[in-house]
Each structure stands twice: as C-alpha cells, then as structure tokens.
Design a protein around this motif. Structure first.
Motif, PDB file in Angstrom:
ATOM      1  N   ALA A  83       0.769  -1.157  -0.004  1.00  0.00           N
ATOM      2  CA  ALA A  83      -0.106   0.005  -0.031  1.00  0.00           C
ATOM      3  C   ALA A  83       0.865   1.328   0.088  1.00  0.00           C
ATOM      4  CB  ALA A  83      -1.023  -0.268   1.206  1.00  0.00           C
ATOM      5  N   ALA A  84       1.653   1.545  -1.090  1.00  0.00           N
ATOM      6  CA  ALA A  84       2.219   2.571  -1.427  1.00  0.00           C
ATOM      7  C   ALA A  84       1.329   3.833  -1.727  1.00  0.00           C
ATOM      8  CB  ALA A  84       3.533   2.506  -2.197  1.00  0.00           C
ATOM      9  N   ASN A  85       0.793   4.783  -0.985  1.00  0.00           N
ATOM     10  CA  ASN A  85       0.124   5.861  -1.424  1.00  0.00           C
ATOM     11  C   ASN A  85       0.781   6.873  -2.156  1.00  0.00           C
ATOM     12  OD1 ASN A  85      -2.296   4.223  -0.473  1.00  0.00           O
ATOM     13  ND2 ASN A  85      -1.811   4.845   1.435  1.00  0.00           N
ATOM     14  N   VAL A  86       0.307   7.141  -3.292  1.00  0.00           N
ATOM     15  CA  VAL A  86       0.971   8.402  -4.135  1.00  0.00           C
ATOM     16  C   VAL A  86      -0.213   9.433  -4.241  1.00  0.00           C
ATOM     17  CG1 VAL A  86       1.990   9.013  -6.194  1.00  0.00           C
ATOM     18  CG2 VAL A  86       2.400   6.782  -5.490  1.00  0.00           C
ATOM     19  N   THR A  87       0.276  10.531  -3.934  1.00  0.00           N
ATOM     20  CA  THR A  87      -0.842  11.664  -3.767  1.00  0.00           C
ATOM     21  C   THR A  87      -0.205  12.866  -4.466  1.00  0.00           C
ATOM     22  OG1 THR A  87      -1.645  10.983  -1.469  1.00  0.00           O
ATOM     23  CG2 THR A  87      -2.076  13.384  -2.296  1.00  0.00           C
ATOM     24  N   LEU A  88      -0.988  13.316  -5.441  1.00  0.00           N
ATOM     25  CA  LEU A  88      -0.548  14.580  -6.255  1.00  0.00           C
ATOM     26  C   LEU A  88      -1.155  15.657  -5.404  1.00  0.00           C
ATOM     27  CD1 LEU A  88       0.360  12.374  -8.246  1.00  0.00           C
ATOM     28  CD2 LEU A  88      -0.505  13.962 -10.087  1.00  0.00           C
ATOM     29  N   TYR A  89      -0.233  16.630  -5.126  1.00  0.00           N
ATOM     30  CA  TYR A  89      -1.089  17.945  -4.880  1.00  0.00           C
ATOM     31  C   TYR A  89      -1.097  18.917  -6.061  1.00  0.00           C
ATOM     32  CZ  TYR A  89       0.130  17.275   0.117  1.00  0.00           C
ATOM     33  OH  TYR A  89      -0.024  16.642   1.406  1.00  0.00           O
ATOM     34  N   ILE A  90      -2.450  19.066  -6.725  1.00  0.00           N
ATOM     35  CA  ILE A  90      -2.484  19.648  -7.887  1.00  0.00           C
ATOM     36  C   ILE A  90      -3.371  20.845  -7.801  1.00  0.00           C
ATOM     37  CG2 ILE A  90      -2.343  17.577  -9.458  1.00  0.00           C
ATOM     38  CD1 ILE A  90      -5.400  17.457  -9.525  1.00  0.00           C
ATOM     39  N   SER A  91      -3.267  22.014  -8.530  1.00  0.00           N
ATOM     40  CA  SER A  91      -4.041  23.138  -8.431  1.00  0.00           C
ATOM     41  C   SER A  91      -5.560  23.095  -8.332  1.00  0.00           C
ATOM     42  CB  SER A  91      -3.591  24.170  -9.464  1.00  0.00           C
ATOM     43  OG  SER A  91      -2.119  24.474  -9.334  1.00  0.00           O
ATOM     44  N   PRO A  92      -6.215  23.570  -7.701  1.00  0.00           N
ATOM     45  CA  PRO A  92      -7.863  23.673  -7.510  1.00  0.00           C
ATOM     46  C   PRO A  92      -8.182  24.058  -8.876  1.00  0.00           C
ATOM     47  CG  PRO A  92      -7.072  25.592  -6.546  1.00  0.00           C
ATOM     48  CD  PRO A  92      -5.636  24.691  -6.888  1.00  0.00           C
ATOM     49  N   SER A  93      -8.950  23.157  -9.642  1.00  0.00           N
ATOM     50  CA  SER A  93      -9.549  23.598 -11.209  1.00  0.00           C
ATOM     51  C   SER A  93     -10.763  22.727 -11.151  1.00  0.00           C
ATOM     52  CB  SER A  93      -8.628  23.364 -12.073  1.00  0.00           C
ATOM     53  OG  SER A  93      -9.065  23.742 -13.397  1.00  0.00           O
ATOM     54  N   GLN A  94     -11.747  23.251 -12.040  1.00  0.00           N
ATOM     55  CA  GLN A  94     -12.923  22.662 -12.052  1.00  0.00           C
ATOM     56  C   GLN A  94     -12.776  21.929 -13.549  1.00  0.00           C
ATOM     57  OE1 GLN A  94     -16.674  24.193 -10.911  1.00  0.00           O
ATOM     58  NE2 GLN A  94     -15.800  25.641  -9.654  1.00  0.00           N
ATOM     59  N   ASN A  95     -14.016  21.066 -13.773  1.00  0.00           N
ATOM     60  CA  ASN A  95     -14.120  20.471 -15.061  1.00  0.00           C
ATOM     61  C   ASN A  95     -14.597  21.620 -16.233  1.00  0.00           C
ATOM     62  OD1 ASN A  95     -13.504  17.869 -14.082  1.00  0.00           O
ATOM     63  ND2 ASN A  95     -15.554  17.396 -13.770  1.00  0.00           N
ATOM     64  N   TYR A  96     -13.453  22.389 -16.621  1.00  0.00           N
ATOM     65  CA  TYR A  96     -14.096  23.491 -17.296  1.00  0.00           C
ATOM     66  C   TYR A  96     -14.640  23.291 -18.767  1.00  0.00           C
ATOM     67  CZ  TYR A  96      -9.231  23.111 -19.212  1.00  0.00           C
ATOM     68  OH  TYR A  96      -8.005  22.495 -19.602  1.00  0.00           O
ATOM     69  N   LEU A  97     -14.223  21.998 -19.280  1.00  0.00           N
ATOM     70  CA  LEU A  97     -14.714  21.779 -20.335  1.00  0.00           C
ATOM     71  C   LEU A  97     -16.204  21.145 -20.417  1.00  0.00           C
ATOM     72  CD1 LEU A  97     -11.476  20.689 -22.352  1.00  0.00           C
ATOM     73  CD2 LEU A  97     -12.706  22.664 -22.527  1.00  0.00           C
ATOM     74  N   GLY A  98     -16.779  21.124 -19.063  1.00  0.00           N
ATOM     75  CA  GLY A  98     -17.827  20.273 -18.849  1.00  0.00           C
ATOM     76  C   GLY A  98     -17.368  19.148 -18.144  1.00  0.00           C
ATOM     77  N   ASP A  99     -18.536  18.546 -17.463  1.00  0.00           N
ATOM     78  CA  ASP A  99     -18.670  17.173 -16.820  1.00  0.00           C
ATOM     79  C   ASP A  99     -18.250  16.071 -17.651  1.00  0.00           C
ATOM     80  OD1 ASP A  99     -18.643  18.404 -14.207  1.00  0.00           O
ATOM     81  OD2 ASP A  99     -20.680  18.235 -13.811  1.00  0.00           O
ATOM     82  N   GLY A 100     -18.701  16.152 -18.882  1.00  0.00           N
ATOM     83  CA  GLY A 100     -18.397  15.232 -19.773  1.00  0.00           C
ATOM     84  C   GLY A 100     -17.117  15.067 -20.506  1.00  0.00           C
ATOM     85  N   THR A 101     -16.220  16.014 -20.180  1.00  0.00           N
ATOM     86  CA  THR A 101     -14.790  15.979 -20.388  1.00  0.00           C
ATOM     87  C   THR A 101     -14.020  16.408 -19.171  1.00  0.00           C
ATOM     88  OG1 THR A 101     -15.250  16.703 -22.489  1.00  0.00           O
ATOM     89  CG2 THR A 101     -12.949  16.844 -21.984  1.00  0.00           C
ATOM     90  N   PRO A 102     -14.074  15.428 -18.093  1.00  0.00           N
ATOM     91  CA  PRO A 102     -13.419  15.716 -16.821  1.00  0.00           C
ATOM     92  C   PRO A 102     -12.008  16.038 -16.611  1.00  0.00           C
ATOM     93  CG  PRO A 102     -14.083  13.551 -16.993  1.00  0.00           C
ATOM     94  CD  PRO A 102     -14.536  14.164 -18.298  1.00  0.00           C
ATOM     95  N   LEU A 103     -11.620  16.676 -15.868  1.00  0.00           N
ATOM     96  CA  LEU A 103      -9.955  16.733 -15.660  1.00  0.00           C
ATOM     97  C   LEU A 103      -9.667  15.277 -15.290  1.00  0.00           C
ATOM     98  CD1 LEU A 103      -9.356  19.875 -13.268  1.00  0.00           C
ATOM     99  CD2 LEU A 103      -9.306  19.598 -15.961  1.00  0.00           C
ATOM    100  N   GLU A 104      -8.442  14.936 -15.818  1.00  0.00           N
ATOM    101  CA  GLU A 104      -7.811  13.559 -15.730  1.00  0.00           C
ATOM    102  C   GLU A 104      -6.388  13.535 -15.907  1.00  0.00           C
ATOM    103  OE1 GLU A 104      -9.599   9.422 -17.325  1.00  0.00           O
ATOM    104  OE2 GLU A 104      -9.855  11.164 -18.579  1.00  0.00           O
ATOM    105  N   TYR A 105      -5.650  12.652 -15.211  1.00  0.00           N
ATOM    106  CA  TYR A 105      -4.382  12.387 -15.456  1.00  0.00           C
ATOM    107  C   TYR A 105      -4.144  11.011 -15.251  1.00  0.00           C
ATOM    108  CZ  TYR A 105      -3.795  12.256  -9.983  1.00  0.00           C
ATOM    109  OH  TYR A 105      -4.064  11.943  -8.984  1.00  0.00           O
TER     110      TYR A 105
END
Length: 442
Positions: free
Chosen positions: A265-287
């Motif tokens: 259980a190696a937990n990897v957490t990304l601290y990413i800047s606050p942003s919303q799904n600005y292209l709409g919820d049908g095109t969500p932020l993703e990495y």
C-alpha cells in the motif's frame, strides 16, 4: 463562530509537578516524561524521536524544561560516541535556569557500517528528585538510526527517508514522449525549463526535450511555473489551449526514486492546483499515473479523475477544501493512488497530465511514514544535488534552521522569477480559485 478566546489554563508555580521538577519532550510527539499522559504508556520513561538516516534531516531534537520551583541541573548522555548532541548539560528553573532544545546529530563516518537499524538510547538525569523517584524512572530518549545507502548504479533521483518520498513537481528527471508514435525533438527548452535542467543535470547542452506535435505543428510539452502554488512551483502541459489528450498522445513527467521499504500500500498523492471540469463534466479533468520498478515494462497507468460533477448550483465534492487549501490532495483521497512496492530498489514514477489545468505542485509517496501536516513533507534527498548527511530538509525552500540546522541552501539559492507563461497560467488558475471561493461562500 465568535471572537472569543478559548478557555485558558494556568501552570501553577507554587508547587512542583508530582512527576518532578524536570520534564523532557521530543520531536514528533505530545508526550512528556517523567509522568503519565495520554500520549505514552503509563509509568513509561522512554520517548522516541523520528528515525534518522543519511538521506533524512540532519538533526532531530528533544526539549528539557522546568515544571517545578527549583533550579535544577540536568545531564544528557548518549550510549554511543557517534551520536552527538548540541548540548550535554544545563540548568532549568529558578532565576538562572533556561529551558533547552537539544539537537541530535549522527557522525555517519564513525557509525557502524552495513545496512541495519539500531536504536540508541540517551539518558537524561538530574539530582532534583524527591518522591517522584519512587513512581518514575529517569527519562530515556530513543533514537532509531537507519544505516543504509543506495547502490552505486543509482546515480540520479529521489531517495526514501522516514517512510516517504516528497517531490516538488517541477523537479522531474525526464519528459517521456507519447507512446502513440510522436517523435522526440531535440529542440532547445524555453528559458524556464532550461534553467531547471541546468540546475538538476548540470549540462544544458545535452538536455533533450521530448515533445509531441499537434495538427498545427505546435509542440506539446510541459512548462515549469516558478514561484507558483504553495511551495516551490508547478508544472503543466503547454500550450494552454489544448483539447483533452489521450494517454497515447500525452507526454509524461518522469521521476526516479530509490525505495528501501516494501509494502502493498504505497499511497501516491498528487498536490494539484484547484480547478474544475472547465470543458464540462462530460470532459472531466484527468491524469494518468504509474509507479513501477525501474527497467521493468511500464504497466497500464491508473487514470484519476480528481474532480466530480457540478450538480445544479452545488460545487464538486471537496471543492471548498481544495480552494481553501490551494490544492486538490491535502484533504480527502481525490488525488491518491495505491501501488504495490514488493522489493527494495530503484523505481520509476510517471505522471501524464491530460489537460493543461492539471498543474502538479507536489508529489508525496507514502510508504507508511507520512505525518499530518499542511504543506506535506519537505522535499526528499535528491541524488546528484544533495550531500548525504548534510541535506537540511526542514522546509520546502531549504532555509537553514536557525536553531540547529545545517542546510546547504541549494533550493533557497534559486531565484524566484517567472516568465510570461507562468503569469498567464497563474492568473488563470487564481481566477478559477476565486470563482470557486465565492461560490463556496455563497
């Protein structure tokens, strides 16, 4: 809810504590000895500082303080000569006494050789003992010392210490070209990225910058945002007007790690800047993210969608915390992925940002040693930049701890300047955060 001070309590000075005139506390714990409290075993006399190793903080500390009425001398004695103290004796209480913070360091050249963990005791004694001697033994401070080193064939990357690895986002070791066939172009970097590569690789002329190409022949790469975010900076896709990329079309940030622990259980957490799904919820932020042994075939990346849907006027789950904290990743598990680390060795961590609004500020790999904190652990030891036994990890800018640190100041020496791209993206993200804050308050 109201501008009212909490209830105040006062330490009486007319009588000494039932546990004696002298108390001892240690870094990383609320417990004190002698005496009983809810943070350590009843009648226990030992407290442990966080572990020490050549790739961790230069010092740990313990406090010796007065909780009585007398002026009391004290003496601290490590059991081995290669454990050093900034102060071996002193006086607390009375008109001439002063509480002391004592820093512990290790003489690594004279420490035992070979990979092992040993616990060294430090006895703290005082002649100011009365009836407390019948209830409590004298305090002992335990120092876990992890004597280990990375192999000679690991020459570049971050090294685990104290059960974790913390990385500032812009300090990647490579940019991996897309797997979908885009070629790697040996073009010169923009000013910000060139500066970063000179600092970490020492040879700007040999640094290559893998890129992808859009239909309009504009390159797709990563841009470093200096002095951005909560700590040292951020990194994001460039240019800003990208459509959402697939994993095959996106370049990846690559970080090299050496891990001593093995865990499921190696937990990897990304601290990413606050942003919303600005292209709409049908095109969500993703990495995408993957952690795997160096030299092994890359496994299928884990896809993470950190931002939920906006339902009516309701904001996505966790949005208020993300805006208040300045990142996704500090509260909740929105940006945490779990990987198995089945053996010690070199590992590769890759991150694929699929939209430019994914701005990576920090990465924390928790192998069981991360403690609660607002900014997360300071950046880990980086081989090829830091000196074993000398790297001061007391803050993200690596300032020298005026009380006891001996930092090399390498990060502090970087000038805090940013280019036009940094300003553009910073203001864009700040605008999103401001809108989110107002909506959250409403």
């Amino acid at each position: 809810m109201r501008n009212t001070l909490p209830a105040m309590s006062y330490v009486q000075t007319a009588f000494p504590s039932l546990a004696g005139h002298v108390g001892v506390g240690v870094e990383g714990s609320n417990a004190t000895v002698q005496g009983d409290d809810k943070w350590h075993a009843n009648s226990g006399n030992s407290l442990a500082v966080p572990p020490m190793d050549p790739y961790g903080p230069v010092t740990r500390w313990f406090d010796v303080f007065s909780r009585g009425t007398n002026s009391c001398a004290w003496n601290a004695a490590p059991w081995v000569p290669w454990v050093k103290l900034s102060q071996y004796n002193g006086t607390v209480g009375g008109s001439d006494g002063q509480d002391a913070r004592v820093f512990i360091s290790i003489d690594w050249e004279n420490a035992p050789k070979g990979p092992n963990t040993t616990v060294v005791n430090i006895n703290v004694t005082t002649p100011c003992r009365s009836f407390d001697k019948y209830g409590y033994p004298e305090p002992t401070i335990q120092v876990p010392v992890q004597i280990r080193s990375v192999p000679d064939n690991f020459t570049k990357g971050f090294v685990e210490s104290d059960g974790h690895v913390a990385i500032e986002g812009p300090h990647f070791q490579a940019i991996v070209p897309p797997s979908g066939g885009a070629s790697a172009n040996s073009t010169s970097s923009n000013g910000t990225v060139s500066k970063l590569r000179r600092f970490f690789h020492g040879n700007a002329a040999s640094a290559e910058r893998p890129t992808a190409k859009r239909a309009d022949s504009e390159e797709i790469t990563y841009h470093v945002l200096e002095s951005y975010g909560r700590t040292s900076g951020g990194v994001s896709l460039w240019p800003q007007n990208l459509e959402k990329l697939s994993l095959d079309a996106a370049p990846a940030l690559e970080y090299s790690l050496y891990l001593f622990s093995n865990t499921s259980a190696a937990n990897v957490t990304l601290y990413i800047s606050p942003s919303q799904n600005y292209l709409g919820d049908g095109t969500p932020l993703e990495y995408g993210i993957a952690l795997f042994p160096a030299g092994d075939p890359q496994p299928k990346p884990t896809l993470v969608r950190p931002v939920g849907n906006t339902v009516g006027t309701g904001m996505p789950d966790g949005w208020g915390y993300a805006v208040a904290d300045g990142v996704w990743g500090h509260v909740g598990n929105y940006t945490t992925s779990r990987f198995a680390v089945d053996r010690e060795g070199a590992y590769t961590l890759r991150v694929w940002c699929l939209l430019p609004s994914i701005v990576v500020q920090k990465i924390v790999v928790d192998l069981g040693g991360v403690r609660p904190s607002y900014l997360g652990p300071p950046e880990s030891f980086l081989l090829s930049r830091d000196v074993a036994g000398e790297y001061n990890q007391t803050s993200y800018i690596n300032e020298v701890d005026t009380l006891g640190g001996a930092g090399n100041g390498s990060l502090a020496r970087q000038k805090k300047t940013g280019g036009a791209g940094s300003v553009f993206l910073s203001w864009g993200t700040l605008a999103l955060a401001a809108v989110g804050t107002m909506l959250a308050l409403l």
